[in-house]
Write a protein that holds these residues in place. Structure first.
Motif, PDB file in Angstrom:
ATOM      1  N   ARG A 142      34.561 -18.309   0.498  1.00  8.97           N
ATOM      2  CA  ARG A 142      33.966 -18.688  -0.795  1.00  8.97           C
ATOM      3  C   ARG A 142      32.634 -19.405  -0.659  1.00  8.97           C
ATOM      4  NH1 ARG A 142      39.397 -19.098  -1.735  1.00  8.97           N
ATOM      5  NH2 ARG A 142      39.509 -21.287  -1.108  1.00  8.97           N
ATOM      6  N   LYS A 143      31.950 -19.163   0.457  1.00  7.83           N
ATOM      7  CA  LYS A 143      30.603 -19.733   0.658  1.00  7.83           C
ATOM      8  C   LYS A 143      29.648 -18.614   1.076  1.00  7.83           C
ATOM      9  CE  LYS A 143      31.797 -24.273   0.850  1.00  7.83           C
ATOM     10  NZ  LYS A 143      31.201 -25.380   0.103  1.00  7.83           N
ATOM     11  N   GLY A 144      28.342 -18.906   0.979  1.00  7.88           N
ATOM     12  CA  GLY A 144      27.368 -17.969   1.514  1.00  7.88           C
ATOM     13  C   GLY A 144      27.233 -18.132   3.019  1.00  7.88           C
ATOM     14  N   PRO A 145      26.709 -17.101   3.708  1.00  8.17           N
ATOM     15  CA  PRO A 145      26.505 -17.216   5.162  1.00  8.17           C
ATOM     16  C   PRO A 145      25.466 -18.286   5.487  1.00  8.17           C
ATOM     17  CG  PRO A 145      26.362 -14.919   4.432  1.00  8.17           C
ATOM     18  CD  PRO A 145      26.348 -15.763   3.207  1.00  8.17           C
ATOM     19  N   LEU A 176      25.204 -11.822  -3.313  1.00  2.56           N
ATOM     20  CA  LEU A 176      24.620 -12.979  -2.634  1.00  2.56           C
ATOM     21  C   LEU A 176      23.106 -12.938  -2.738  1.00  2.56           C
ATOM     22  CD1 LEU A 176      26.872 -12.813   0.509  1.00  2.56           C
ATOM     23  CD2 LEU A 176      26.683 -14.821  -0.931  1.00  2.56           C
ATOM     24  N   GLY A 186      29.189  -5.804   9.738  1.00  2.03           N
ATOM     25  CA  GLY A 186      30.203  -5.971   8.712  1.00  2.03           C
ATOM     26  C   GLY A 186      30.933  -7.303   8.753  1.00  2.03           C
ATOM     27  N   GLY A 209      29.950  -5.264   5.118  1.00  2.00           N
ATOM     28  CA  GLY A 209      28.996  -6.328   5.391  1.00  2.00           C
ATOM     29  C   GLY A 209      28.054  -6.564   4.226  1.00  2.00           C
ATOM     30  N   LEU A 262      23.032 -19.684   8.963  1.00  4.20           N
ATOM     31  CA  LEU A 262      22.597 -19.320  10.307  1.00  4.20           C
ATOM     32  C   LEU A 262      23.235 -20.225  11.347  1.00  4.20           C
ATOM     33  CD1 LEU A 262      20.678 -17.483  11.946  1.00  4.20           C
ATOM     34  CD2 LEU A 262      18.989 -19.336  11.807  1.00  4.20           C
ATOM     35  N   PHE A 320      22.650  -6.395   8.658  1.00  4.77           N
ATOM     36  CA  PHE A 320      23.843  -7.162   8.991  1.00  4.77           C
ATOM     37  C   PHE A 320      24.965  -6.251   9.462  1.00  4.77           C
ATOM     38  CE2 PHE A 320      23.163 -11.522   7.571  1.00  4.77           C
ATOM     39  CZ  PHE A 320      22.015 -11.404   6.821  1.00  4.77           C
ATOM     40  N   TYR A 322      25.342 -15.358  11.926  1.00  2.98           N
ATOM     41  CA  TYR A 322      25.611 -16.174  10.753  1.00  2.98           C
ATOM     42  C   TYR A 322      27.117 -16.438  10.691  1.00  2.98           C
ATOM     43  CZ  TYR A 322      20.972 -15.677   8.609  1.00  2.98           C
ATOM     44  OH  TYR A 322      19.630 -15.760   8.327  1.00  2.98           O
ATOM     45  N   GLN A 371      30.175 -17.541   7.989  1.00  2.00           N
ATOM     46  CA  GLN A 371      30.477 -17.596   6.555  1.00  2.00           C
ATOM     47  C   GLN A 371      31.897 -18.106   6.354  1.00  2.00           C
ATOM     48  OE1 GLN A 371      30.330 -13.804   4.491  1.00  2.00           O
ATOM     49  NE2 GLN A 371      29.976 -14.793   2.518  1.00  2.00           N
ATOM     50  N   LEU A 416      28.958 -12.993  11.192  1.00  2.00           N
ATOM     51  CA  LEU A 416      28.158 -11.785  10.973  1.00  2.00           C
ATOM     52  C   LEU A 416      26.971 -11.772  11.928  1.00  2.00           C
ATOM     53  CD1 LEU A 416      28.501 -13.034   7.586  1.00  2.00           C
ATOM     54  CD2 LEU A 416      28.464 -10.574   7.511  1.00  2.00           C
ATOM     55  N   GLY A 474      22.781 -18.428  -1.157  1.00  2.00           N
ATOM     56  CA  GLY A 474      23.521 -19.090  -2.204  1.00  2.00           C
ATOM     57  C   GLY A 474      25.014 -18.883  -2.005  1.00  2.00           C
TER      58      GLY A 474
END
Lengths: 114, 112
Positions: free
Chosen positions: B41-44, A90, B104, A42, B46, B102, B36, B38, B88, A106
């Motif tokens: 290839r992107k950020g998480p 991140l 996993g 995680g 909300l 967080f 969250y 995700q 997540l 990001g």
């Protein structure tokens, strides 16, 4: 729209190199965070900052340092990169108005250390 | 023992099925519970947030918290291929500041 940008999407470095990862947010957020994300583990917090020039260690700060000279910019520094620092990094920011603020992330930097 | 445990999956379901995700946590001091999402290839980002025991609905998504069992769940009704992502759970705050712990992440694949 909150935007958090990271300087590189992909980075390849050699063992022992000094590595700088840059993060910029455009919403005047107080808090900024650096995480690393590894399969099965995680997101793990490396460092976070709740104000300019302020920083606090997260769960796994060893081998890393940070710098926050301006409110919008939070840099992660690997003083001497090692192969076990190969990971997805991140950056996130949050307003700092409540303890349960949403964190905005990001797109991440995938760092490979050879 | 990790503070937050989450099954990594992958969880593969047919389109239209209900997706059930869950996390367990160990620290009863946690007060805020977030999910969250995700994409690859992107950020998480909300998805949902709650701070009380019980259910919270938002469209096709329902978050459930059972503080007595230290168990949180996310249900996705009428799942779509666009729901394919890693989910997540995040719990906080810890001690001071806006720090989250967080899980996993569980990878979900919704097949058309």
């Amino acid at each position: 729209d909150v935007k958090v940008t990271q300087s590189s999407r992909y980075l390849v470095k050699r063992t022992g190199e000094k590595v700088f990862l840059e993060c910029v947010q455009d919403m005047d957020h107080e808090n900024m965070f650096w995480y690393r994300q590894d399969p099965g583990l995680g997101l793990r917090l490396i460092y976070f900052s709740y104000d300019v020039k302020m920083k606090e260690k997260g769960d796994i700060p060893e081998g890393y340092s940070v710098s926050r000279e301006k409110k919008e910019r939070f840099s992660l520094i690997l003083e001497s990169a090692s192969t076990n620092q190969t990971s997805m990094y991140l950056c996130a920011s949050s307003p700092g108005t409540t303890v349960a603020d949403e964190q905005f992330f990001g797109p991440g930097t995938r760092l490979t250390v050879l | 023992q990790k503070e937050v445990e989450q099954d990594p999956g992958p969880l593969s379901v047919p389109e239209g099925a209900i997706v059930s995700l869950n996390c367990t946590y160990s620290n009863s001091a946690f007060q805020y519970f977030m999910w969250y999402r995700q994409y690859s290839r992107k950020g998480p980002e909300l998805l949902m947030y709650t701070y009380s025991s019980g259910n919270k609905e938002d469209g096709r998504f329902t978050a459930q918290v059972d503080k007595s069992s230290k168990y949180i769940s996310l249900f996705i009704r009428d799942s779509q291929p666009s729901d394919s992502a890693t989910y997540l759970c995040a719990i906080g705050p810890r001690a001071a500041g806006n720090k989250l712990t967080f899980g996993g992440g569980t990878r979900v694949l919704v097949k058309p």
